[in-house]
Enzyme design. Structure first.
Site, PDB file in Angstrom:
ATOM      1  N   SER A 267      -9.379   4.329  -2.082  1.00 23.96           N
ATOM      2  CA  SER A 267      -9.536   5.544  -1.272  1.00 23.96           C
ATOM      3  C   SER A 267      -8.349   5.676  -0.341  1.00 23.96           C
ATOM      4  O   SER A 267      -7.694   4.683   0.017  1.00 23.96           O
ATOM      5  CB  SER A 267     -10.828   5.457  -0.450  1.00 23.96           C
TER       6      SER A 267
ATOM      7  N   TYR B 127     -16.017   0.323   5.529  1.00 20.76           N
ATOM      8  CA  TYR B 127     -15.721   0.953   4.237  1.00 20.76           C
ATOM      9  C   TYR B 127     -14.209   0.971   4.007  1.00 20.76           C
ATOM     10  O   TYR B 127     -13.733   0.650   2.907  1.00 20.76           O
ATOM     11  CB  TYR B 127     -16.285   2.367   4.220  1.00 20.76           C
TER      12      TYR B 127
ATOM     13  N   LYS C  51     -11.897  -0.819   0.934  1.00 26.86           N
ATOM     14  CA  LYS C  51     -10.990  -0.091   0.055  1.00 26.86           C
ATOM     15  C   LYS C  51      -9.566  -0.626   0.134  1.00 26.86           C
ATOM     16  O   LYS C  51      -8.815  -0.583  -0.850  1.00 26.86           O
ATOM     17  CB  LYS C  51     -11.040   1.403   0.382  1.00 26.86           C
TER      18      LYS C  51
END
Length: 273
Positions: free
Chosen positions: A164, A177, A181
């Site tokens: 991401s 998160y 990533k």
């Protein structure tokens, strides 16, 4: 020789376009995790349209059935099953079913991810850290470990991790998160040289804000999107098909000299660690 090739392409431009845009994945078998919606489904479509037999999965049977029906309606070879990639027995079931029904594995697209936390990073509990890292990072490693021996039997293969833009530019309130990533960027660089002798290429795609259900809380917020678009060269959010196409390219012969790389598909956001 080259002069005659260029002359042919000038008089038959469609031939050059076909050779580059319709790279054949006929005979290839591709596992795409979390593939009944969004980027995963678009990836299954992109691979399937190029001739691959795609194996789709989701935690819910209803979602699997819906995706399989859609892909079959598009004349795509598809097999589907339930799978929670955070569970070892589910990962093994997914691989075994693929081998039994498709005869081998050539491509793994590790797309599954969760984000159960919003807030300041140090407020994230150990339990939530474990869940994010288990699904977003550890499952990618362990799925790769399961499929590599079967890729080697086929003479090689492709592994694609879906990271991401948050792996490069942490998004506010999404610290854990974002860290998960970023880890996929490192995993790509680590595994590429290790698997190259087996003719297995390892690459990564880092999408920006894509119009999916997963990111809907962000792109449906007009104020947040207006601020975010200031960082974009292309002043819109991306579509899942724009990620699926890049992944299909990385699995094709056109990308045969690419490994250990992350392609950012962000609409022009500057990405640098």
């Amino acid at each position: 020789m080259l002069r005659s090739v260029f002359s042919f392409l000038r008089t038959n431009p469609a031939a050059g376009q076909r050779s580059m845009s319709q790279s054949s994945l006929a005979g290839k078998v591709a596992i795409v995790t979390a593939s009944t919606d969004g980027i995963g489904l678009a990836t299954a479509q992109a691979l399937g349209r190029r001739g691959a037999h795609v194996v789709v999965s989701s935690r819910r049977q209803a979602n699997v059935d819906k995706a399989v029906a859609l892909l079959q309606s598009q004349s795509i070879q598809v097999t589907g099953t339930t799978c929670n990639v955070g569970k070892g027995e589910d990962r093994e079931k997914l691989v075994q079913m693929t081998l039994e029904q498709c005869g081998g594995i050539d491509i793994l697209v590790s797309n599954a991810a969760v984000n159960p936390f919003f807030g300041n990073t140090l407020d994230c509990t150990e339990e939530i850290w474990d869940k994010i890292l288990s699904v977003n990072v550890k499952s990618a490693v362990l799925m790769t470990k399961l499929v590599v021996p079967h890729m080697e039997k086929r003479g090689g293969g492709n592994v694609i991790y879906v990271s991401s833009v948050a792996g490069y530019q942490p998004i506010k309130a999404l610290g854990p998160y974002s860290v998960s990533k970023t880890a996929l960027l490192g995993l790509t660089r680590v595994l590429a040289p290790e698997l190259a002798p087996s003719n297995i290429r390892v690459n990564c795609v880092a999408p920006g804000i894509i119009k999916t259900h997963f990111s809907s809380a962000f792109w449906q917020n007009e104020d947040a999107m207006d601020e975010f678009k200031k960082n974009l060269s292309i002043k819109r959010i991306g579509e899942p098909e724009e990620i699926g196409g890049v992944i299909a390219f990385l699995c094709s012969d056109e990308a045969s000299y690419i490994t250990g790389e992350t392609i950012t598909v962000t609409g022009g956001i500057s990405c640098r660690l």
